[in-house]
Design a protein around this motif. Structure first.
Motif, mmCIF file in Angstrom:
data_model
loop_
_atom_site.group_PDB
_atom_site.id
_atom_site.type_symbol
_atom_site.label_atom_id
_atom_site.label_comp_id
_atom_site.label_asym_id
_atom_site.label_seq_id
_atom_site.Cartn_x
_atom_site.Cartn_y
_atom_site.Cartn_z
ATOM 1 N N GLU A 129 -8.403 -40.738 -7.267
ATOM 2 C CA GLU A 129 -9.710 -40.078 -7.307
ATOM 3 C C GLU A 129 -10.065 -39.485 -5.948
ATOM 4 O O GLU A 129 -10.549 -38.354 -5.860
ATOM 5 C CB GLU A 129 -10.803 -41.062 -7.723
ATOM 6 N N THR A 149 -16.753 -44.242 0.640
ATOM 7 C CA THR A 149 -16.867 -44.739 -0.728
ATOM 8 C C THR A 149 -15.642 -45.572 -1.065
ATOM 9 O O THR A 149 -14.529 -45.069 -1.082
ATOM 10 C CB THR A 149 -17.001 -43.569 -1.730
ATOM 11 N N THR A 150 -15.865 -46.836 -1.336
ATOM 12 C CA THR A 150 -14.743 -47.728 -1.624
ATOM 13 C C THR A 150 -14.548 -47.955 -3.118
ATOM 14 O O THR A 150 -13.600 -48.615 -3.513
ATOM 15 C CB THR A 150 -14.962 -49.091 -0.938
ATOM 16 N N ALA A 151 -15.421 -47.397 -3.923
ATOM 17 C CA ALA A 151 -15.385 -47.677 -5.359
ATOM 18 C C ALA A 151 -14.469 -46.730 -6.132
ATOM 19 O O ALA A 151 -14.499 -46.728 -7.348
ATOM 20 C CB ALA A 151 -16.801 -47.608 -5.929
ATOM 21 N N MET A 152 -13.655 -45.934 -5.438
ATOM 22 C CA MET A 152 -12.772 -45.029 -6.177
ATOM 23 C C MET A 152 -11.317 -45.314 -5.832
ATOM 24 O O MET A 152 -11.009 -45.820 -4.752
ATOM 25 C CB MET A 152 -13.143 -43.569 -5.919
ATOM 26 N N SER A 153 -10.461 -44.966 -6.759
ATOM 27 C CA SER A 153 -9.026 -45.166 -6.557
ATOM 28 C C SER A 153 -8.490 -44.116 -5.587
ATOM 29 O O SER A 153 -9.151 -43.109 -5.303
ATOM 30 C CB SER A 153 -8.299 -45.043 -7.899
#
Length: 88
Positions: free
Chosen positions: A34, A27-31
């Motif tokens: 996170e 998952t690349t959509a989290m910091s």
């Protein structure tokens, strides 16, 4: 895919937890923050379900958590995670 493992094997099976780990890393959509928090939660699930000496818990998830903490310049936290890996 994860739901299929959860349905067939249960939410705390080794395979389900391993798939959860791989999905988190993909998952690349989290910091970073996170991801670190989600890895911490997953480690606790793994320890509860598989034990601290399980190879997936130690070699995969805890090591990755330590690496992410180090990358985030949280050196003391990373050291504690790696010590946990060494002591089991």
């Amino acid at each position: 895919a994860k739901e299929g493992f959860e349905e067939q094997l249960g939410p705390d099976s080794e395979k389900t937890l391993e798939v959860t780990y791989h999905l988190l890393l993909a998952t690349t959509a989290m910091s970073d923050e996170e991801l670190i928090e989600k890895l911490r939660v997953l480690v606790e699930r793994m320890v509860g379900a598989l034990g601290e000496e399980n190879v997936v818990t130690l070699d995969t998830t805890l090591n990755t958590l330590g690496n992410r903490l180090q990358e985030n310049r949280e050196f003391e936290k990373a050291r504690k995670v790696w010590e946990r890996c060494l002591t089991g």
